[in-house]
Design a protein around this motif. Structure first.
Motif, PDB file in Angstrom:
ATOM      1  N   PRO A  66      81.074  61.034  40.072  1.00 20.01           N
ATOM      2  CA  PRO A  66      80.534  59.837  40.723  1.00 20.01           C
ATOM      3  C   PRO A  66      79.683  58.997  39.771  1.00 20.01           C
ATOM      4  O   PRO A  66      79.739  57.776  39.825  1.00 20.01           O
ATOM      5  N   ILE A  67      78.935  59.649  38.899  1.00 18.20           N
ATOM      6  CA  ILE A  67      78.051  58.881  38.018  1.00 18.20           C
ATOM      7  C   ILE A  67      78.880  58.004  37.081  1.00 18.20           C
ATOM      8  O   ILE A  67      78.545  56.846  36.843  1.00 18.20           O
ATOM      9  N   ALA A  84      81.501  50.830  37.811  1.00 20.11           N
ATOM     10  CA  ALA A  84      81.303  49.849  38.877  1.00 20.11           C
ATOM     11  C   ALA A  84      80.166  48.898  38.499  1.00 20.11           C
ATOM     12  O   ALA A  84      80.230  47.702  38.751  1.00 20.11           O
ATOM     13  N   MET A 115      88.988  48.319  38.592  1.00 23.80           N
ATOM     14  CA  MET A 115      89.139  49.673  39.127  1.00 23.80           C
ATOM     15  C   MET A 115      90.186  49.630  40.241  1.00 23.80           C
ATOM     16  O   MET A 115      90.384  48.602  40.868  1.00 23.80           O
ATOM     17  N   PHE A 157      68.918  41.712  49.929  1.00 26.10           N
ATOM     18  CA  PHE A 157      69.026  41.019  48.648  1.00 26.10           C
ATOM     19  C   PHE A 157      67.877  40.035  48.463  1.00 26.10           C
ATOM     20  O   PHE A 157      67.540  39.669  47.349  1.00 26.10           O
ATOM     21  N   ILE A 194      75.887  43.555  41.665  1.00 29.35           N
ATOM     22  CA  ILE A 194      75.444  43.197  43.012  1.00 29.35           C
ATOM     23  C   ILE A 194      76.242  43.984  44.056  1.00 29.35           C
ATOM     24  O   ILE A 194      75.682  44.517  45.020  1.00 29.35           O
ATOM     25  N   ALA A 195      77.551  44.078  43.837  1.00 31.25           N
ATOM     26  CA  ALA A 195      78.375  44.854  44.767  1.00 31.25           C
ATOM     27  C   ALA A 195      77.910  46.306  44.781  1.00 31.25           C
ATOM     28  O   ALA A 195      77.872  46.940  45.831  1.00 31.25           O
ATOM     29  N   CYS A 196      77.529  46.828  43.622  1.00 33.86           N
ATOM     30  CA  CYS A 196      77.025  48.198  43.542  1.00 33.86           C
ATOM     31  C   CYS A 196      75.833  48.402  44.463  1.00 33.86           C
ATOM     32  O   CYS A 196      75.754  49.375  45.195  1.00 33.86           O
ATOM     33  N   ARG A 197      74.901  47.451  44.379  1.00 35.97           N
ATOM     34  CA  ARG A 197      73.696  47.603  45.192  1.00 35.97           C
ATOM     35  C   ARG A 197      74.027  47.524  46.670  1.00 35.97           C
ATOM     36  O   ARG A 197      73.429  48.204  47.495  1.00 35.97           O
ATOM     37  N   SER A 198      75.009  46.695  47.024  1.00 36.91           N
ATOM     38  CA  SER A 198      75.359  46.569  48.440  1.00 36.91           C
ATOM     39  C   SER A 198      76.016  47.848  48.960  1.00 36.91           C
ATOM     40  O   SER A 198      76.128  48.041  50.156  1.00 36.91           O
ATOM     41  N   LEU A 199      76.456  48.716  48.041  1.00 37.05           N
ATOM     42  CA  LEU A 199      77.115  49.951  48.473  1.00 37.05           C
ATOM     43  C   LEU A 199      76.174  51.148  48.386  1.00 37.05           C
ATOM     44  O   LEU A 199      76.605  52.288  48.483  1.00 37.05           O
ATOM     45  N   GLY A 200      74.910  50.881  48.160  1.00 38.97           N
ATOM     46  CA  GLY A 200      73.943  51.970  48.144  1.00 38.97           C
ATOM     47  C   GLY A 200      73.878  52.716  46.832  1.00 38.97           C
ATOM     48  O   GLY A 200      73.349  53.821  46.772  1.00 38.97           O
ATOM     49  N   VAL A 201      74.424  52.128  45.757  1.00 40.67           N
ATOM     50  CA  VAL A 201      74.317  52.774  44.447  1.00 40.67           C
ATOM     51  C   VAL A 201      72.960  52.394  43.864  1.00 40.67           C
ATOM     52  O   VAL A 201      72.632  51.212  43.787  1.00 40.67           O
ATOM     53  N   ASN A 202      72.203  53.396  43.476  1.00 36.13           N
ATOM     54  CA  ASN A 202      70.886  53.132  42.888  1.00 36.13           C
ATOM     55  C   ASN A 202      71.095  52.680  41.443  1.00 36.13           C
ATOM     56  O   ASN A 202      71.316  53.480  40.550  1.00 36.13           O
ATOM     57  N   ALA A 246      71.512  50.011  52.289  1.00 36.81           N
ATOM     58  CA  ALA A 246      72.889  50.452  52.467  1.00 36.81           C
ATOM     59  C   ALA A 246      72.943  51.951  52.721  1.00 36.81           C
ATOM     60  O   ALA A 246      73.660  52.428  53.586  1.00 36.81           O
ATOM     61  N   THR A 264      80.903  53.338  53.329  1.00 36.82           N
ATOM     62  CA  THR A 264      79.499  53.766  53.183  1.00 36.82           C
ATOM     63  C   THR A 264      78.965  54.327  54.495  1.00 36.82           C
ATOM     64  O   THR A 264      77.790  54.657  54.584  1.00 36.82           O
ATOM     65  N   THR A 267      71.219  54.705  37.769  1.00 35.30           N
ATOM     66  CA  THR A 267      72.515  54.680  37.093  1.00 35.30           C
ATOM     67  C   THR A 267      72.368  54.160  35.666  1.00 35.30           C
ATOM     68  O   THR A 267      72.904  54.733  34.723  1.00 35.30           O
ATOM     69  N   ALA A 287      80.170  55.141  38.958  1.00 35.15           N
ATOM     70  CA  ALA A 287      79.078  54.197  39.217  1.00 35.15           C
ATOM     71  C   ALA A 287      78.804  53.368  37.961  1.00 35.15           C
ATOM     72  O   ALA A 287      78.531  52.174  38.052  1.00 35.15           O
ATOM     73  N   PHE A 290      80.980  40.018  50.723  1.00 35.80           N
ATOM     74  CA  PHE A 290      80.466  38.800  50.109  1.00 35.80           C
ATOM     75  C   PHE A 290      81.396  37.622  50.351  1.00 35.80           C
ATOM     76  O   PHE A 290      82.603  37.777  50.530  1.00 35.80           O
ATOM     77  N   HIS A 326      69.494  48.933  47.771  1.00 41.10           N
ATOM     78  CA  HIS A 326      70.429  50.053  47.852  1.00 41.10           C
ATOM     79  C   HIS A 326      70.008  51.050  48.924  1.00 41.10           C
ATOM     80  O   HIS A 326      70.833  51.768  49.465  1.00 41.10           O
ATOM     81  N   PHE A 348      85.461  45.665  42.593  1.00 41.45           N
ATOM     82  CA  PHE A 348      85.439  46.084  41.200  1.00 41.45           C
ATOM     83  C   PHE A 348      86.866  45.888  40.678  1.00 41.45           C
ATOM     84  O   PHE A 348      87.708  46.772  40.782  1.00 41.45           O
ATOM     85  N   VAL A 374      69.092  51.413  39.300  1.00 45.03           N
ATOM     86  CA  VAL A 374      68.059  51.813  38.342  1.00 45.03           C
ATOM     87  C   VAL A 374      68.400  53.171  37.735  1.00 45.03           C
ATOM     88  O   VAL A 374      68.485  53.327  36.512  1.00 45.03           O
TER      89      VAL A 374
END
Lengths: 294, 433
Positions: B288-289, B295, A112, A65, B301-309, A94, A190, B313, B292, A103, A91, A109, B311
Motif C-alpha cells: 500500500p505504501i 498515487a 495507474m 479542503f 489532492i485526490a490522495c487526500r480525498s481518499l484518506g491517504v495521509n 475521509a 473508502t 507518505t 500511495a 472532483f 485525510h 490517478f 504527510v
C-alpha cells in the motif's frame, strides 16, 4: 478510534450531516455567507445555484479542503459516533468521519490502472494490515489475506460500474463517462457514510446520465450511503434528488423538495433566470412573498 | 499539404547570412583577437584567418541545413520508438535483468578481470544502489530531490565518526548509518512538506549544500577539509580481517594472501547491498505504501480525498530513500578509507539524479543500465579527458530528445486482475511535486 467530541451537538437520528452558520471568507470576499442545512441519512441531497454561488466552497468545507471561517459541521456517523468536521484534517475526514468526494475536473490517478485506483482508495485498511509496511515487506499471511479481500472488493465495484474488462487499463485511457463512474467507485471504496459528488453529470450524454442516476440510486438504496451532490443538469437534480438546497451569492435562498424548489420564485429569479423585462415583476413577487422590501 | 513553394534559396541565404553575422560577432573577439605577453607587456595578436574559417563553416553549414533538413514544407518523421519495438524491448528486459545479475555475480572470476575492473564494478554498483534509493523519492513519490548526496554524506560520516570516536565496527555501523540517514531524511522532509516542484528542488539543493558546508567547517569534530583518514576497513563479517598473517582471512580459509581478496569482498558486499535495495524497492512498490507514493505523484489532492495521509507518505519516501543512501555512504567510507566533504558536492547529486531520469523514473532496470552507461562510460573514455564531458552532454541531450522519459519509460502496474499490461509513459505523471 476516539469517541465523539464532548461538545458535538445531538442530532436527530435521521440527520447525517448538519451544517450550521457556515461562512467562508477569502480576504474581503465572502464566498459562503451563513449557510445552514441538513443532509438526511436516506436522502440524495442536491446543492444547486448559479456559477459562483459558493457551492464548491461549501463542498470543500465539508470535505476538509478548506477550514471554514465560521460555522459548525456535525456528522453523526452512527448513534454513538459524531464528528465535528471543521476540526479534522482532510485525510482524517475521509478516513475517520467517512466522507468521500469526487472532483469537478476528474482527478483519477491516470497512470495507474483502474484496479490500482480502487486499491489506493483502500489505503487505510491495507496499511493497517501491512503493519505499517513492515509486515508487508516480510510477506505476512495476514496482509496477503487483506490484499485479496481488497482486490475482491475492487472487483465488485468494477463489475457494478461495468468496467471489469478494463480493470488492467490505465485510468487515463478510459472514456470520459467511464472515468466519472470510476471516480465514484473509487470514492465508494473508502467505505464512506456520505458521498459528495461535484458535478457528476457534467459532460455526460443522456444515456450515461441515466446510468449515473441508476448508480446513485443504488448507492443510496443498496449501500445505505447518503449522497450530497452539486449539479447543473436540472434533469438529474429533479429526477433523483430528494432534497434540494439552493445557493446564490453565497447565501441560501431555498431549501426543500425538488418540487417546492422548482416553484420557488426566488429560485426562478436567481437560478433558472428570467427575461430582462420580467425582472421587476419577479422582484415585486419576491418582495410580496417576503412581506415588503428588506 | 504540398503546395508548390517559391524557391527556398533566398530565404535560406538570408538566414545563413544572419547566422554567419552572429558567428562573426562571437568569433571576432574570442578567436580573432588573442592577447599574448611580449616581454612585460600585453600585446594583441590578430587571427582573422581563424575567424574567416569559423564564419565560413557556420554559413555553409546553415545553408546546407536550410536547404535539406530544415527545408520549408518538409514532412518531419517523428523520432520515436514504435509500441511494438517497445514491447519487444520489455520482453528482452525480462531476460536481461536476471542475466545481468548472473554476470555481476560471476564478474570477479571471469577471465581478464583485474583489480581495475573490479574497482570499476564497485563504483558502478554504488551508483546503481544510490539510483535505486533515489528512485523511491523521485521515481515513485515524484518528489524532486536535488540534495540526495547529503544522505550519502551522512551515512559516510556516521560510520567514519562512530569508528573514530567509539571504535565501532563496520557491521554495527552499517545499520546505524542507515538509520541516521533516514532520520535526516525525515528532518529534511518536514520543512518541505508543503513545497512542490521547483521550490522543493531548491530547498533540497540547499539542504545538500548545508550538510556539506557544516562538514567542512565543523573542524574539531569532522576534521573539516582534511576529512577523516584511516577509516577502518571492513572485516570478513567480524570473523577475520583482510590482512596477511595467521589471523587473516586468507590464512583462515587456507588461501594464499592476496590484496585482491578484500576488493572482491567489497565488490560482493556492494552487490548484496544493491540487490537488497532492489528487492525492497520492488517489494515496497506492491505494498500500500508504494501505491500511495505513486498515487501521490499522480495527484496529491485526490490522495487526500481518499484518506491517504500525505504527510506520512512523503516522510516515509524521504526516510527510506535516505536510508539506502546512508548504507551506500557507509560502504563508501569503508571502501575509500578516507572521506572528505569534497566527495559530497552538488555534482554527485546531479549525477545520481541524471541516472534516475535517464534510466526512466520508476524503472529499476533502466536505472541500472543508466548507471552502468554513465559511470562505466565515464571511466572508459578517461583518455579523452577534455572531450568526454562534451560527448556526455551530447548523449544526454540526444536521449532526452529521443526518449524524454528515460530509457525505460513505461510503468508496470503493481497489481493486476487478468493481464499485466505495461502503461505507456505518456500517461504517467512525471515527478514534479
Amino acid at each position: 478510534m476516539t469517541a465523539a467530541p464532548a461538545d458535538a451537538p445531538a442530532l436527530p437520528d435521521d440527520v447525517l450531516l448538519r451544517v450550521e452558520h457556515l461562512t467562508m471568507r477569502f480576504g474581503g470576499l465572502v464566498a459562503v455567507d451563513d449557510v445552514s442545512f441538513d443532509v438526511k441519512r436516506a436522502d440524495i441531497t442536491a446543492l444547486i445555484g448559479p456559477n459562483g454561488a459558493g457551492k464548491t466552497t461549501v463542498f470543500n468545507c465539508v470535505t476538509g479542503f478548506y477550514k471554514p471561517t465560521v460555522g459548525r459541521l456535525t456528522l453523526k456517523k452512527s448513534a454513538g459516533e459524531s464528528w465535528l468536521l471543521e476540526r479534522l484534517r482532510d485525510h482524517q475526514i475521509a478516513r475517520r468521519a467517512g466522507v468521500a468526494r469526487t472532483f469537478q475536473n476528474i482527478r483519477l490517478f491516470g497512470g495507474m490502472t483502474a484496479l490500482e485506483n480502487l486499491l489506493v482508495a483502500q489505503h487505510a485498511p491495507l496499511m493497517a494490515a501491512s503493519g505499517m509496511t513492515i509486515l508487508g515487506v516480510l510477506g505476512a499471511p495476514g496482509f496477503a489475506r487483506a490484499e485479496r479481500a481488497a482486490i475482491e472488493k475492487a472487483k465488485g465495484w468494477l463489475e457494478r460500474i461495468g468496467l471489469i474488462e478494463r480493470a488492467d487499463d490505465p485510468a487515463a485511457d478510459l472514456p470520459y463517462g467511464d472515468q466519472r463512474r470510476l471516480e465514484i467507485a473509487r470514492a465508494m471504496c473508502t467505505e464512506p457514510v456520505l458521498l459528495c459528488l461535484d458535478e457528476p453529470a457534467a459532460g455526460l450524454n443522456p444515456r450515461e446520465s441515466a446510468e449515473l442516476n441508476d448508480l446513485l440510486r443504488s448507492i443510496r438504496a443498496d449501500d445505505g450511503v447518503a449522497v450530497l451532490l452539486i449539479e447543473h443538469d436540472m434533469s438529474v437534480v429533479m429526477e433523483i434528488s430528494d432534497h434540494v438546497v439552493v445557493l446564490d451569492y453565497g447565501k441560501k435562498i431555498a431549501d426543500g423538495s425538488p418540487q417546492a424548489v422548482r416553484e420557488d420564485p426566488k429560485v426562478i429569479a436567481a437560478y433558472l433566470g428570467v427575461e430582462d423585462e420580467e425582472v421587476e415583476e419577479v422582484e415585486r413577487e419576491i418582495e410580496a412573498a417576503e412581506g415588503g422590501p428588506a | 499539404m504540398t503546395a508548390p513553394l517559391a524557391s527556398p534559396l533566398p530565404h535560406a541565404l538570408k538566414d545563413a547570412a544572419i547566422t554567419a553575422l552572429i558567428a562573426f560577432g562571437l568569433a571576432a573577439p574570442m578567436m580573432g583577437l588573442v592577447t599574448v605577453q611580449v616581454g612585460g607587456d600585453l600585446a594583441l595578436e590578430q587571427h582573422w584567418d581563424r575567424v574567416a574559417w569559423a564564419v565560413g563553416i557556420v554559413f555553409v553549414g546553415r545553408l546546407i541545413l536550410n536547404l535539406t533538413l530544415w527545408r520549408p514544407g518538409r514532412v518531419r518523421t517523428k523520432l520515436a520508438v514504435s509500441p511494438k519495438l517497445e514491447a519487444r524491448l520489455m520482453k528482452l528486459a525480462r531476460w536481461l535483468a536476471p542475466a545481468a545479475v548472473v554476470i555481476a555475480i560471476a564478474l570477479p572470476f571471469l577471465p581478464g578481470i583485474e583489480r581495475y575492473q573490479i574497482d570499476l564494478g564497485i563504483l558502478v554498483l554504488t551508483y546503481v544502489m544510490l539510483g535505486w534509493g533515489l528512485n523511491i523519492v523521485v521515481g515513485l513519490a515524484g518528489l524532486l530531490d536535488l540534495g540526495y548526496v547529503a544522505f550519502y554524506a551522512v551515512g559516510a560520516y556516521s560510520y567514519a565518526l562512530l569508528a573514530q570516536y567509539f571504535g565501532l565496527s563496520f557491521w554495527l555501523c552499517l545499520p546505524l548509518a542507515g538509520l541516521l540517514a533516514a532520520f535526516w531524511g525525515v528532518l529534511l522532509g518536514f520543512p518541505v512538506l508543503r513545497l512542490r516542484g521547483d521550490y522543493l528542488a531548491i530547498v533540497t539543493l540547499a539542504f545538500g549544500e548545508i550538510i556539506r558546508i557544516v562538514l567542512l567547517n565543523w573542524y574539531w569534530f569532522t576534521g573539516g577539509p582534511n576529512g577523516i583518514t584511516n577509516v577502518p576497513r571492513p572485516s570478513f563479517f567480524g570473523i577475520a580481517d583482510f590482512v596477511s598473517g595467521k589471523d587473516g582471512f586468507a590464512a583462515m580459509f587456507g588461501l594464499k594472501f592476496s590484496g585482491l581478496h578484500r576488493i572482491i569482498f567489497l565488490y560482493y558486499l556492494i552487490l548484496a547491498l544493491a540487490l537488497i535495495t532492489n528487492y525492497v524497492v520492488i517489494r515496497l512498490r506492491r505494498l500500500p505504501i508504494g501505491r500511495a507514493w505513486e498515487a501521490l505523484r499522480e495527484d496529491e489532492i485526490a490522495c487526500r480525498s481518499l484518506g491517504v495521509n500525505t504527510v506520512n507518505t512523503k516522510l516515509t519516501a524521504f526516510a527510506l530513500g535516505a536510508m539506502f543512501a546512508g548504507f551506500a555512504g557507509s560502504f563508501f567510507a569503508t571502501r575509500q578509507g578516507f572521506i572528505s566533504p569534497e566527495s559530497f558536492t552538488f555534482i554527485e547529486s546531479a549525477l545520481i539524479l541524471a541516472i534516475v531520469v535517464l534510466g526512466g523514473m520508476g524503472s529499476q532496470f533502466g536505472v541500472a543500465i543508466a548507471a552502468l552507461v554513465m559511470i562505466g562510460g565515464f571511466e572508459l573514455f578517461r583518455e579523452f579527458k577534455d572531450y568526454r564531458m562534451i560527448v556526455f552532454g551530447l548523449v544526454m541531450v540526444l536521449i532526452m530528445v529521443w526518449r524524454p522519459r528515460g530509457l525505460v519509460s513505461s510503468r508496470t502496474p503493481s497489481v493486476f486482475l487478468k493481464e499485466k499490461k505495461a502503461i505507456s509513459g505518456a500517461l504517467v505523471q512525471e515527478g514534479h511535486g
